[in-house]
Design a protein around this motif. Structure first.
Motif, PDB file in Angstrom:
ATOM      1  N   PHE A  21      43.859  13.826  22.736  1.00 38.96           N
ATOM      2  CA  PHE A  21      45.131  13.103  22.587  1.00 38.96           C
ATOM      3  C   PHE A  21      46.174  13.789  23.472  1.00 38.96           C
ATOM      4  CE2 PHE A  21      48.466  10.711  20.842  1.00 38.96           C
ATOM      5  CZ  PHE A  21      47.873   9.637  20.202  1.00 38.96           C
ATOM      6  N   ASN A  22      46.421  13.208  24.611  1.00 40.98           N
ATOM      7  CA  ASN A  22      47.225  13.834  25.662  1.00 40.98           C
ATOM      8  C   ASN A  22      48.666  13.337  25.579  1.00 40.98           C
ATOM      9  OD1 ASN A  22      48.201  15.011  27.969  1.00 40.98           O
ATOM     10  ND2 ASN A  22      46.313  14.641  29.124  1.00 40.98           N
ATOM     11  N   VAL A  23      49.502  14.120  24.915  1.00 43.47           N
ATOM     12  CA  VAL A  23      50.917  13.751  24.763  1.00 43.47           C
ATOM     13  C   VAL A  23      51.621  13.770  26.116  1.00 43.47           C
ATOM     14  CG1 VAL A  23      53.095  14.380  23.652  1.00 43.47           C
ATOM     15  CG2 VAL A  23      50.943  14.602  22.412  1.00 43.47           C
ATOM     16  N   GLU A  24      51.175  14.674  26.984  1.00 40.17           N
ATOM     17  CA  GLU A  24      51.846  14.797  28.290  1.00 40.17           C
ATOM     18  C   GLU A  24      51.761  13.488  29.086  1.00 40.17           C
ATOM     19  OE1 GLU A  24      51.386  17.317  32.441  1.00 40.17           O
ATOM     20  OE2 GLU A  24      50.591  18.151  30.576  1.00 40.17           O
ATOM     21  N   ILE A  25      50.628  12.801  28.985  1.00 36.13           N
ATOM     22  CA  ILE A  25      50.485  11.531  29.720  1.00 36.13           C
ATOM     23  C   ILE A  25      51.459  10.503  29.166  1.00 36.13           C
ATOM     24  CG2 ILE A  25      48.936   9.600  30.143  1.00 36.13           C
ATOM     25  CD1 ILE A  25      46.681  11.506  30.411  1.00 36.13           C
ATOM     26  N   VAL A  26      51.612  10.488  27.834  1.00 38.94           N
ATOM     27  CA  VAL A  26      52.557   9.535  27.225  1.00 38.94           C
ATOM     28  C   VAL A  26      53.970   9.829  27.719  1.00 38.94           C
ATOM     29  CG1 VAL A  26      53.440   8.609  25.069  1.00 38.94           C
ATOM     30  CG2 VAL A  26      51.063   9.339  25.224  1.00 38.94           C
ATOM     31  N   VAL A  27      54.310  11.104  27.719  1.00 37.80           N
ATOM     32  CA  VAL A  27      55.657  11.480  28.180  1.00 37.80           C
ATOM     33  C   VAL A  27      55.831  11.100  29.640  1.00 37.80           C
ATOM     34  CG1 VAL A  27      57.190  13.429  28.583  1.00 37.80           C
ATOM     35  CG2 VAL A  27      55.819  13.339  26.499  1.00 37.80           C
ATOM     36  N   GLN A  28      54.837  11.386  30.440  1.00 40.87           N
ATOM     37  CA  GLN A  28      54.919  11.058  31.866  1.00 40.87           C
ATOM     38  C   GLN A  28      55.010   9.547  32.076  1.00 40.87           C
ATOM     39  OE1 GLN A  28      51.571  12.412  34.061  1.00 40.87           O
ATOM     40  NE2 GLN A  28      52.443  11.966  36.061  1.00 40.87           N
ATOM     41  N   CYS A  29      54.277   8.808  31.289  1.00 42.91           N
ATOM     42  CA  CYS A  29      54.320   7.343  31.373  1.00 42.91           C
ATOM     43  C   CYS A  29      55.737   6.829  31.159  1.00 42.91           C
ATOM     44  CB  CYS A  29      53.366   6.752  30.341  1.00 42.91           C
ATOM     45  SG  CYS A  29      53.505   4.984  30.133  1.00 42.91           S
ATOM     46  N   VAL A  30      56.382   7.365  30.152  1.00 41.71           N
ATOM     47  CA  VAL A  30      57.717   6.872  29.837  1.00 41.71           C
ATOM     48  C   VAL A  30      58.728   7.363  30.859  1.00 41.71           C
ATOM     49  CG1 VAL A  30      59.450   6.709  28.037  1.00 41.71           C
ATOM     50  CG2 VAL A  30      57.048   6.814  27.454  1.00 41.71           C
ATOM     51  N   ARG A  31      58.519   8.554  31.383  1.00 41.04           N
ATOM     52  CA  ARG A  31      59.435   9.056  32.416  1.00 41.04           C
ATOM     53  C   ARG A  31      59.417   8.159  33.649  1.00 41.04           C
ATOM     54  NH1 ARG A  31      58.138  15.489  32.340  1.00 41.04           N
ATOM     55  NH2 ARG A  31      59.813  16.141  30.947  1.00 41.04           N
ATOM     56  N   MET A  32      58.256   7.622  33.968  1.00 42.12           N
ATOM     57  CA  MET A  32      58.127   6.822  35.181  1.00 42.12           C
ATOM     58  C   MET A  32      58.424   5.348  34.944  1.00 42.12           C
ATOM     59  SD  MET A  32      54.637   8.600  36.543  1.00 42.12           S
ATOM     60  CE  MET A  32      54.534   7.713  38.075  1.00 42.12           C
ATOM     61  N   SER A  33      58.741   4.986  33.713  1.00 43.47           N
ATOM     62  CA  SER A  33      58.955   3.572  33.394  1.00 43.47           C
ATOM     63  C   SER A  33      60.438   3.283  33.228  1.00 43.47           C
ATOM     64  CB  SER A  33      58.205   3.205  32.106  1.00 43.47           C
ATOM     65  OG  SER A  33      58.560   1.896  31.701  1.00 43.47           O
TER      66      SER A  33
ATOM     67  N   VAL B 219      40.121   6.319  22.182  1.00 50.32           N
ATOM     68  CA  VAL B 219      41.237   7.148  22.642  1.00 50.32           C
ATOM     69  C   VAL B 219      41.007   7.677  24.065  1.00 50.32           C
ATOM     70  CG1 VAL B 219      42.527   9.274  22.210  1.00 50.32           C
ATOM     71  CG2 VAL B 219      41.982   7.725  20.316  1.00 50.32           C
ATOM     72  N   PRO B 220      39.863   8.266  24.385  1.00 50.42           N
ATOM     73  CA  PRO B 220      39.681   8.743  25.780  1.00 50.42           C
ATOM     74  C   PRO B 220      39.823   7.624  26.813  1.00 50.42           C
ATOM     75  CG  PRO B 220      37.986   9.653  24.349  1.00 50.42           C
ATOM     76  CD  PRO B 220      38.686   8.614  23.546  1.00 50.42           C
ATOM     77  N   ALA B 221      39.221   6.465  26.493  1.00 51.81           N
ATOM     78  CA  ALA B 221      39.298   5.360  27.466  1.00 51.81           C
ATOM     79  C   ALA B 221      40.736   4.888  27.646  1.00 51.81           C
ATOM     80  CB  ALA B 221      38.415   4.200  26.995  1.00 51.81           C
ATOM     81  N   LEU B 222      41.459   4.819  26.537  1.00 53.24           N
ATOM     82  CA  LEU B 222      42.852   4.355  26.632  1.00 53.24           C
ATOM     83  C   LEU B 222      43.699   5.338  27.423  1.00 53.24           C
ATOM     84  CD1 LEU B 222      43.336   2.959  23.015  1.00 53.24           C
ATOM     85  CD2 LEU B 222      43.131   1.651  25.132  1.00 53.24           C
ATOM     86  N   PHE B 223      43.482   6.626  27.199  1.00 51.60           N
ATOM     87  CA  PHE B 223      44.244   7.609  27.975  1.00 51.60           C
ATOM     88  C   PHE B 223      43.831   7.595  29.451  1.00 51.60           C
ATOM     89  CE2 PHE B 223      45.566   9.650  23.985  1.00 51.60           C
ATOM     90  CZ  PHE B 223      46.912   9.826  24.295  1.00 51.60           C
ATOM     91  N   SER B 224      42.558   7.312  29.703  1.00 50.09           N
ATOM     92  CA  SER B 224      42.123   7.176  31.095  1.00 50.09           C
ATOM     93  C   SER B 224      42.846   6.010  31.775  1.00 50.09           C
ATOM     94  CB  SER B 224      40.605   6.962  31.132  1.00 50.09           C
ATOM     95  OG  SER B 224      40.179   6.677  32.445  1.00 50.09           O
ATOM     96  N   LEU B 225      42.936   4.899  31.065  1.00 54.65           N
ATOM     97  CA  LEU B 225      43.661   3.742  31.624  1.00 54.65           C
ATOM     98  C   LEU B 225      45.125   4.067  31.830  1.00 54.65           C
ATOM     99  CD1 LEU B 225      42.111   0.790  29.605  1.00 54.65           C
ATOM    100  CD2 LEU B 225      41.863   1.229  32.036  1.00 54.65           C
ATOM    101  N   LEU B 226      45.674   4.806  30.873  1.00 51.10           N
ATOM    102  CA  LEU B 226      47.085   5.149  30.993  1.00 51.10           C
ATOM    103  C   LEU B 226      47.318   6.028  32.227  1.00 51.10           C
ATOM    104  CD1 LEU B 226      49.614   4.516  29.400  1.00 51.10           C
ATOM    105  CD2 LEU B 226      49.300   6.622  28.116  1.00 51.10           C
ATOM    106  N   SER B 227      46.409   6.954  32.458  1.00 53.60           N
ATOM    107  CA  SER B 227      46.552   7.787  33.660  1.00 53.60           C
ATOM    108  C   SER B 227      46.344   6.963  34.924  1.00 53.60           C
ATOM    109  CB  SER B 227      45.540   8.931  33.615  1.00 53.60           C
ATOM    110  OG  SER B 227      44.222   8.422  33.682  1.00 53.60           O
TER     111      SER B 227
END
Length: 2006
Positions: A1154-1166, A1100-1108
């Motif tokens: 588990f960073n929900v904000e990154i997921v939300v930000q990801c979708v906002r920018m997509s 999970v940390p690595a995946l969120f790091s990649l997502l950021s």
């Protein structure tokens, strides 16, 4: 053209041509037609005679025409009146003359003669074909075009019509060659015309001797046209051939060289283009051949034609007749010889030679013999022709079997020199033919002839039949019987010694050398006697010694004296060749080798040589080592002789011996010192040696097995072993090779070792092992010997006997205890039967001891020995020289033996094989590839720990993973083999995470780098199978240089800021922490399908790091990373599902990570919907694990739904949202269990707030389902028990507030949400909303004390503390607005219509009461806040509340509605009364179907409305402004009532009209009310019609008076619009009753129109303009002329002096009126109109007052109006009118200004009438001419007009006159400009060039825009070239004017003339050029430039350059 016209045209004669009778234009070749018309006949005659005389100086043949065509008598001859016979004779003479003239056509004399014939005899009409034939060869010249232009070719039926375009296109463009060729093959008549042209030309010069060189141009044209035409045609038809054939035959027979050459070209083109009939080809060939025999001879051309014909037509189509003709050609062979150097002449030879050979044999003529001899000597016979000729000679000779002996002798005498000559040239051909026929001859007769033919050849002896063999010498030399060959050699010997003829030396030498290679010594000996001894013979002898047994014949072959006595070099060569044969290789007395050695030793050449003298082979003795002793004796003899030699001889001898040793002992060095004899590693020579040994062994062992020769073979076997394999170690190396070679897939020895040979070799080995001493056995059983390994390999053989033999052989080694393999051998021999039974038992026996892993200490001693043996066995395999096939077999047998030790031992093998498989040396044997596969198989779970312990082992495996070579298709790639070893067990057995990490990284690197799909698939399979720890994968995903996980939001933001800062700086961003996105993507793809993953939460940390990291990239890169984002989100979802399969909370996953904000930000920018889907799936899954975390982010979740996902959504994402709602909302409600109902309401309200905030972004088609899902989730099934109505109220109000606060416009959705509920519920909700609004305070300050500390739903709906007073007012306004929109919605009304009326009546009544209460409340607030800033808001809110009331009323039944409205009109509040009237108006606007009863009740309302209208005088306590508004509303209501019901109830509205008129009449009345009254009058009057007449006397003056008061009208434009509308409707309704008011009406209309354009605003002017236009049209069309025309005249009189701006509208009314008048009306009123127009046209003269522009404008109105009348007049009625106007303008007593008006009018009439005006314009010519002179300042100085603006008026007059004259000439179709008129106008017009009146600018404008176009069109209208010359000359004179402006203008006029006349201007060009030349040197630069421009434009117009004229 009709058929009758065609017939008449055919009957017409040229003499009837009307052009012959006119002299206007005369056809001419040399002159312009018009110039020619001015020349007399004598001139043309003198011209023609001059030309003829000049021609006679060139060609005397023209002399006969001096007395005919060019005689004095011909001058007066007119052929049109002559008889048919005379004309026929004349045509013949003309035809002959033109035919002879054609070659000289381009000469000037010839053209002069043609000019005379055209002028006198009209040959362009009578002799078109003849003249065209004369000129056609010169079709590419301009003279030809001139000839074409003489003809009349317009008729489509004319055969020359296709040339017509040369007459019309740009002059001087000749006929294109392509066009001529195309027409030639398309029109066969034209092709025939060209061919006939040639024959006629030849006939015309038939009396001339020689080649007629003058006709060369005709023949060139003939060939250059017909040949390309044949080439261009798609298919040469029979018609074309038949058309050309007669002319081809004529050409071939012709005596003219050029004609014949042209014909040859045509024949060639025909031959190339089409395959012709055989008969036709034969005829053409014969004709061509004949032509070669006639003078003039063109041998090369004719033969070339014949070659082309033969080459392109079918073979055999040309008969023998052509051959006869060709034989008669004297220069045949020399010509062909010259052609052969450049071209291929074989087609002709292929035809000629067979006929020639046949004639040669069958006829006795010497001519054919001489020709054949010449051909052979001079021409090359290539391409198989020599064989053909040889075959033909033989066949023709053999066919003469019937000839007598004398005949044959004579034939032989003729053929002998020819055959000899042919054979000398082509011996090979004769040889092949004779050899081929030898076996085919059967009969004695044929044989005799064949022998006789052979005797003719020079090499006849070769084919001589030998009596002993009954076959030829050639065949006898190759006969299978040695005796025959011997006899043939002896025969050759005799020939050589006797010197017999018939043989060539090359044949003798070649035949004898070939026999030297014979296998029979006797034949060789006989041959040797006939040959000289050379190196070739020596080499043949030496090769003979190696091939055959020479023990008997060797001496007399080797003792050949010439060998012994030859030269020293040759002798030395023989000695060195024989020396190897001296070596003794066999001890058997009968051995051929021994006998040969003896024979060679006894030969004199050896016995006498210095090196070998004294050597003799010793006799066989009983000594066992006879071979060694003999060879030792040989060596000692050689050594002794060497020592006795001189130094030079010694050096040569030693050198020779060394060379022999090198050749003989090359293989010895390769086999010494090697453990294995490995064919895979040996060179070719060594392999050849081993192949020989193997084959010898195979032969000997096979023969030794059985049979009577077995003993000999056994002796051979022994000898083989003694000589070649004397060393036991080498012997067993050889046997080991044979034992194992059967499994060698490479077969380097090219020697198949089958199972039988393998078994025999094993038994031989067993026997030999049994005989070996113990020491030798110990060596053989050691690890350095290949014996044990080879035997163990044989135990795996699939053949039982091989295994049995191997077991038996292995038993002989069991006694060697010291062998490291003893324990293995002992173990195996205990299971002999099992080993023999099946090949798999070996692996089973060894598999019992697979555990190399167990420690040696725990093993028994016996097991230790076994393990040591196995290790030794593996070490044997490890040896570099161990054959791969043996190692492969052993490792395959050791398949179950695994462990670290096994792998450790085999590592060198793997390393060696990997090096061989590298890119530099990728050649790997198949056995080596299989061996590598087996070695890699040892990388398994048993050996896995070695990778951790030994780094080299790991590196080797990684190297194998990187080896991509695949040398054999049936063996997998080494990389794939290595990858398949990484199994779950192997990977788990590694144990060390670092090694696991390393292998994982290597696999991922391979996945990135490899381009092979097989590799990627294998890696995917491997990764699926192994159990990986999540942390290892996480390490591969995140680069080490950067933290793997962004723990908090603050760190995420900080990283972004740092990134931005780095981007802002100029320094480059370091790449150390960069992510390889390709690698990451591939890993994530593998993770998608990975099930066996340990500790997935570590990912999970690595995946969120990649997502950021994805979000930190640039926009372009981010777009490329969308797929990667989806994979990351998918992996996170998989992790969640693995950790929580049921969707519940888990403990192993850290919520902070588990960073929900990154997921939300990801979708906002997509922008990708797939990314949104994955994110929502993830969030839906996380909601079950961390409900609180997701609940805190519910607002951002639905915000990004609005911003992105809902823009691009589908059913899939919608289901995800539904799932999120179902998951999140119950969790939130569940968290509030146990609280009070009020608290639960607040919680639910907050949830609804969130959705209301997010929902504005949701697409329309998703909003309703989402809300439905929300309602369902919040419904009774939840733990809350909230009443449905209360829920609806809260939700709806909350939605409203949010939606309007967000400025969301689309309220239809909210209406559809409301309509999801029942109508009763909606009405109740509306009532509660009203109550809630009334409960709210008026302002925020009033409601502060209402707020309670306890949170309530009401406070959440609108929190007074959180919002300002403005927001409170806004909320109220929007709430009421939404209610109004809901009540007006169609869906709401439709839903209410299905309910029974009684059930809704109570609710409707309640709602009406509630809205009225609310209106009362708001109205009170309006009164209270009148002077406050919020007053405007309250009034707007009151209006909105009225709107709601309106909508509620719309829901009421009609009867109830009327009653309610009547009551409201009596209300005390004026606003209520006005609102009631507005509701009524709205109802009336809906155009409902009213019942009669309802209509009656509505008509009763007129009394109430009239009462309101009359309140203007009695009520003092009501505000006057509001009262006025009410009265206006009441008048509008009356207007609508009248519009709806007035047509059926007119009497009811008479009081309304009276009241409205009273208002209009009243002077004190307010203008707005008066305006409404006027509109009401307009409606009522148009409805009442005749009933309104009584009110006209009061109404019309009042309305007109109101329009008169200009200021008040202009201040209130609506009032003005109302007045105009009333006036228009009254006029339209009662046009016959307004005559008393018509004049005032007209004056008002005409005055209002200009004022509206000047004073009124743009917003109202269009509507007012429409009304005024409608009023104007009504007056113009409805009022009769008898009333309108007098009134118009009066109005004109009133306005002409003071109100001239009204004249335009007044004239427009008259114009429209005239346009609407009928013809009889116009006739009856024409005089009246004429009088009026005479007055009106006099405006310029009477009322100009110096303002020319205004005068021009008003005069234009009058002229337009007059034109409308003129266009309706006939010619009869217009003529007097025009002349009356003409007289009117010439009246002397008045001012001359009328002339301006008249000529402007004339210009306008000419423009409208066009050509018709020309009929009346004749009287204008003289006055125009005079006026042009009077206005020209160069002609007169007097002022034409006696006013101050004299110059301006004169300029205007000039322009009008010139424009009028231009239009007259432009539309002239009646030849208006006659010579007299032209003379009258020409000079004044041209003189205007000098008229600089008005100044330079005005002059320039007048010239360019008026004068130049006028003169140009005048020139066109004149149409006479004499007048053109005059005009042109006058203009040219102006170019010499002193003023540069005049000269410039004259140039403009010249250019205009040229552009109008175009090619006709060519006549005027000669006189123009000198003037232009003068101007080119003009002192004014502007004029010079203009001259250049004029010349350039003239060149463009005229189509030819003018520079040549200067």
């Amino acid at each position: 053209m009709t058929s009758l016209a065609h017939q008449l045209k055919r009957l017409a004669l040229p003499q009837n041509d009307p052009n012959l009778l006119t002299r206007r234009e005369v056809a001419s070749l040399l002159f312009d037609p018009k110039d020619a018309s001015s020349m007399d006949r004598s001139t043309f005659f003198a011209l023609g005679c001059t030309g003829l005389e000049e021609l006679l100086g060139i060609e005397p043949a023209f002399s006969e025409f001096q007395e005919t065509l060019f005689s004095q008598a011909s001058v007066d001859m007119e052929r049109s009146v002559q008889s048919k016979e005379v004309n026929k004779k004349l045509d013949a003479g003309i035809s002959l003359f033109l035919t002879r003239l054609s070659p000289y056509f381009l000469l000037k004399p010839a053209q002069k003669c043609i000019e005379w014939l055209v002028h006198r005899f009209h040959i362009h009409l009578y002799n078109v074909d003849t003249l065209l034939a004369c000129a056609l060869p010169y079709h590419e010249t301009k003279v030809f075009v001139r000839v074409i232009q003489l003809f009349k070719l317009k008729d489509p039926t004319n055969r020359w019509n296709w040339l017509e375009r040369l007459q019309v296109i740009k002059p001087g463009v000749p006929l294109a060659r392509g066009t001529l060729i195309t027409h030639c093959y398309k029109d066969l008549g034209f092709m025939d015309f060209i061919c006939t042209l040639v024959t006629k030309s030849i006939k015309g010069y038939s009396g001339h001797s020689g080649n007629c060189a003058q006709l060369r141009v005709i023949f060139s044209f003939y060939a250059s046209t017909i040949v390309p035409a044949l080439d261009a045609v798609e298919k040469v038809s029979d018609t074309i051939i038949s058309k050309l054939l007669p002319y081809v035959q004529k050409g071939l027979k012709s005596s003219l060289t050029d004609y014949k050459a042209a014909t040859y070209m045509i024949v060639c083109q025909l031959a190339v283009k089409v395959v012709m009939e055989a008969q036709l080809v034969d005829i053409l060939a014969l004709q061509v051949s004949k032509s070669l025999c006639k003078e003039p001879v063109l041998p090369k051309e004719g033969l070339g034609c014949l070659i082309v014909l033969l080459q392109n037509q079918k073979e055999g189509t040309v008969g023998p007749k052509s051959f006869g003709q060709l034989c008669a050609v004297t220069s045949l062979v020399p010509s062909l010889q010259a052609m052969a150097a450049v071209h291929d002449i074989s087609p002709l030879l292929r035809y000629l030679l067979p006929h020639l050979v046949h004639a040669l044999v069958t006829t006795e003529s010497t001519r054919h013999g001489n020709l054949f001899e010449s051909v052979l000597q001079g021409l090359p016979l290539s391409g198989g022709l020599d064989n053909t000729v040889a075959k033909m000679l033989l066949e023709e000779y053999l066919s003469q079997s019937r000839l007598s002996a004398e005949g044959v002798a004579a034939l032989n005498q003729r053929l002998l020199p020819l055959v000899r000559l042919f054979e000398s040239k082509y011996p090979g051909a004769v040889y092949m033919v004779l050899e081929g026929h030898v076996s085919d001859i059967s009969s004695a007769e044929d044989k005799n002839l064949f022998h006789q033919f052979i005797s003719l050849s020079m090499s006849s002896g070769k084919y001589q039949i030998l009596g002993d063999s009954d076959t030829s010498l050639v065949l006898s030399l190759k006969h299978p019987l040695p005796s025959v060959r011997h006899m043939a050699v002896e025969h050759l010997m005799g020939i050589v010694t006797s010197g017999q003829g018939g043989f060539d030396q090359a044949f003798l030498k070649e035949a004898l050398l070939e026999r030297m290679k014979d296998d029979i010594p006797e034949v060789v000996a006989a041959t040797l006697k006939a040959l000289e001894v050379t190196e070739d013979t020596v080499s043949c002898l030496l090769s003979l010694l190696q091939r055959v047994d020479l023990s008997n014949a060797g001496n007399w072959v080797l003792d050949e004296p010439r060998l012994v006595e030859g030269n020293s070099d040759l002798k030395a060569c023989v000695v060195w060749g024989l020396l190897p044969f001296l070596v003794v290789t066999s001890a058997l007395p009968d051995s051929p080798d021994l006998q040969l050695a003896t024979c060679v030793a006894q030969s004199s050449i050896i016995s006498q040589h210095n090196l070998t003298q004294g050597w003799a082979v010793v006799e066989r003795s009983s000594q066992p080592d006879f071979i060694g002793l003999a060879n030792q004796h040989l060596i000692s003899t050689l050594t002794k002789n060497l020592s006795n030699m001189d130094p030079f001889s010694k050096r040569n001898a030693v050198s020779g011996l060394v060379n022999i040793w090198k050749e003989a002992d090359k293989t010895a060095c390769f086999l010494s010192g090697e453990t294995w004899w490995n064919p895979e590693k040996l060179d070719t020579n060594t392999c050849c040696y081993l192949r020989l040994l193997c084959r010898l062994f195979d032969v000997i062992i096979t023969g030794a097995g059985q049979g009577h020769m077995a003993a000999s073979f056994r002796a051979l076997m022994k000898l083989l072993f003694q000589v070649h394999l004397s060393d036991p170690l080498e012997l067993f190396k050889f046997l080991s090779l044979v034992w194992g070679y059967g499994s060698n897939l490479g077969d380097q020895l090219d020697c198949k070792v089958n199972a039988i040979l393998q078994t025999q070799a094993l038994y031989v080995g067993r026997a030999l092992l049994s005989a070996q001493p113990g020491k030798t056995l110990t060596l053989l059983a050691s690890g350095s010997s290949p014996v044990v390994l080879s035997l163990l390999a044989c135990l795996s053989s699939p053949v039982r006997e091989v295994r049995r033999a191997a077991t038996a052989t292995l038993q002989t080694l069991a006694q060697v205890d010291s062998s490291p393999f003893h324990s293995i051998i002992d173990r195996l021999l205990k299971t002999t039967e099992e080993l023999t039974t099946g090949p798999t038992h070996l692996s089973q026996v060894r598999g019992a001891h697979t555990s190399f892993v167990s420690s040696v200490k725990r093993c028994k001693a016996r097991d230790k020995k076994l393990l040591a043996g196995l290790e030794e066995l593996l070490l044997g395999v490890q040896v570099a020289n161990c054959p791969a096939y043996t190692a492969k077999t052993i490792l395959r047998a050791l398949g179950e033996v695994n462990g670290e030790s096994v792998l450790s031992v085999l590592m060198p093998v793997l390393e060696r094989l990997l090096e061989q498989s590298g890119p530099e040396n990728p050649t790997v044997l198949k056995d080596e590839a299989l061996l590598m596969q087996l070695v890699l198989g040892k990388y398994n779970e048993h050996a896995a720990p070695l990778l951790v312990k030994d780094q080299d082992c790991l590196e080797l495996f990684i190297k194998a993973l990187g080896t991509v070579s695949k040398p054999y298709p049936d063996i997998p790639c080494f990389q794939i083999i290595a990858l398949e070893q990484i199994t779950k067990a192997f990977y788990s057995a590694l144990g060390d995470e670092k090694v696991q990490q390393r292998l994982l990284g290597v696999m991922f690197d391979l996945l990135v780098e490899s381009k092979s799909p097989v590799c990627a698939q294998t890696i995917s399979s491997v990764f699926k199978g192994i159990a990986v720890d999540g942390e290892l994968v996480a390490n591969e995903l995140a680069p080490a240089e950067k933290p793997k996980v962004t723990v908090s939001v603050q760190q995420t933001r900080r990283s972004k800021m740092l990134q931005r800062k780095a981007q802002d700086t100029s320094q480059a961003v370091p790449k150390e922490g960069a992510v390889s996105w390709q690698r990451v993507t591939l890993i994530l793809e593998l993770l998608q399908h990975k099930k066996k993953l340990k500790r997935p939460q570590t990912l999970v940390p690595a995946l969120f790091s990649l997502l950021s990291r994805c979000l930190e990239t640039s926009t372009v890169e981010r777009g490329n990373l969308e797929y990667t984002k989806q994979l990351i989100l998918g992996c996170l979802l998989n992790v969640c599902q693995k950790l929580s399969p049921d969707g519940g909370p888990v403990n192993v996953l850290d919520e902070d990570k588990f960073n929900v904000e990154i997921v939300v930000q990801c979708v906002r920018m997509s922008d990708m919907p797939q990314t949104h889907h994955h994110a929502l799936l993830l969030l839906g899954s996380v909601a079950g694990i961390f409900p609180e975390k997701v609940l805190h982010n519910i607002m951002p979740i639905f915000t990004f739904m609005g911003a992105n996902i809902m823009r691009l959504d589908d059913t899939y994402s919608f289901q995800v949202i539904n799932k999120t709602v179902r998951t999140v909302i119950p969790a939130l409600i569940k968290s509030g269990d146990g609280e009070s109902t009020a608290h639960m309401e607040a919680v639910v309200t907050r949830i609804v707030h969130v959705f209301a905030d997010a929902l504005p972004h949701v697409p329309e088609h998703r909003r309703l389902p989402i809300l439905s899902q929300l309602m369902t989730t919040l419904g009774p099934k939840s733990s809350t028990e909230i009443s449905t109505q209360r829920n609806i109220l809260l939700k709806k109000v909350c939605f409203m507030r949010k939606i309007f606060r967000k400025r969301f416009k689309d309220v239809e959705f909210w209406i559809s949400v409301c309509c999801e509920f029942e109508v009763e519920e909606q009405l109740v909700s509306l009532i509660k909303i009203l109550k809630y609004l009334m409960a709210l305070p008026q302002d925020k300050e009033d409601g502060e004390e209402l707020n309670k500390p306890k949170e309530k739903a009401e406070d959440l709906i609108f929190n007074m503390e959180a919002h300002s007073s403005k927001e409170l007012r806004h909320f109220k306004f929007l709430s009421v607005s939404f209610m109004a929109q809901l009540l007006a919605a169609g869906s709401f009304i439709a839903a209410g219509g299905d309910i029974v009326e009684d059930s809704l009546q109570k609710l409707q009544q309640s709602l009406l009461e509630e809205i009225l209460c609310y209106i009362h409340t708001v109205a009170r607030c309006v009164e209270e806040n009148t002077d406050k800033p919020t007053g405007k808001f309250w009034r707007a809110l009151l209006n909105k509340a009225y709107d709601v009331l309106d909508k509620v009323n719309a829901l009421l039944p009609t009867d109830t509605f009327i009653t309610v409205m009547r009551g409201l009109m009596g209300n005390q509040l004026p606003s209520v009364r006005r609102k009631a009237m507005e509701l009524l108006n709205n109802k009336l606007h809906q155009k409902t179907q009213w019942q009669e009863k309802q209509v009656t009740v509505l008509l009763d309302l007129t009394g109430d409305l009239l009462a309101i209208v009359g309140h203007g005088h009695g009520k003092v306590n009501v505000m006057e402004e509001e009262q006025a508004i009410n009265r206006q509303t009441a008048l509008y209501s009356l207007k609508l009532l009248c519009r709806s019901f007035g047509s059926d109830h007119k009497e009811a509205f008479v009081p309304v009209l009276n009241r409205a008129v009273e208002i209009v009449v009243s002077p004190e009345e307010e203008k707005n009310v008066m305006g409404s009254a006027l509109l009401c009058i307009a409606e009522v009057a148009s409805t009442l019609k005749a009933l309104a007449i009584p009110q006209l006397p009061r109404l019309m003056p009042a309305v007109l008076q109101s329009l008169t008061e200009r200021k008040e009208v202009l201040s209130n434009e609506l009032y003005m619009l109302s007045a105009v509308t009333a006036l228009q409707r009254v006029t339209e309704t009662l046009p016959h009753f307004i005559s008393p008011y018509l004049q005032d009406t007209l004056l008002q209309v005409t005055s209002t129109i200009p004022y509206t354009h000047v004073h009124l605003k743009a917003t109202t002017t269009p509507q007012l303009a429409v009304r005024l236009a409608s009023l104007r049209t009504t007056v113009a069309t409805k009022v009769p002329p008898r009333v309108l025309l007098p009134t118009l005249t009066k109005c004109y009189s009133k306005t002409v002096n003071s109100k001239q701006s009204q004249l335009g509208p007044l004239m427009s009314i008259l114009k429209e009126h005239i346009g609407h008048m009928e013809k009889d009306q116009l006739t009856s009123h024409q005089s009246e109109l004429t009088s009026f127009f005479l007055i009106a046209l006099d405006f310029r003269a009477q009322h100009c007052q110096g303002d020319l522009e205004k005068t021009k404008e008003i005069e234009g109105y009058v002229i337009d109006c007059l034109l409308a009348m003129v266009m309706k007049l006939s010619e009869v009625t217009f003529r007097p009118l025009f002349f009356k106007l003409f007289d009117w303008c010439k009246t002397e007593s008045v001012a001359k200004d009328r002339l301006l008006t008249f000529y402007r009018l004339s210009d306008s009439i000419a423009d409208r009438l066009k050509g018709l005006f020309v009929l009346f314009a004749g009287h204008l010519v003289k006055p125009v001419s005079d006026l042009l002179r009077q206005t020209n300042v160069t002609k007169t100085d007097e002022a034409f007009f006696d006013t101050d603006d004299n110059i301006e008026k004169r300029c205007l007059l000039l322009e009008y006159i010139l424009d009028c004259l231009h239009k007259i000439c432009l539309y002239d179709t009646q030849r208006f400009v006659s010579k007299e008129r032209a003379d009258s106008l020409m000079t004044p017009l041209v003189d205007q060039l000098e008229n600089t009146l008005g100044g330079e600018e005005v002059y320039q404008t007048r010239v360019t825009k008026h004068l130049v176009p006028c003169v140009g069109q005048f020139c066109v209208a004149v149409g006479d070239d004499t007048l053109w010359k005059t005009l042109n000359y006058q203009i040219l004179l102006k170019t010499r004017h002193s003023s540069s402006k005049v000269r410039f203008s004259a140039l403009l006029m010249l250019l205009e003339l040229a552009s109008k006349l175009r090619e006709n201007y060519m006549v005027l060009l000669p006189e123009t050029i000198p003037f232009l030349a003068e101007l080119m040197e003009d002192e004014c630069e502007e004029v010079e430039h203009q001259v250049q421009k004029v010349i350039h434009e003239m060149e463009t117009i005229l189509g030819e350059p003018l520079q040549s004229y200067f």
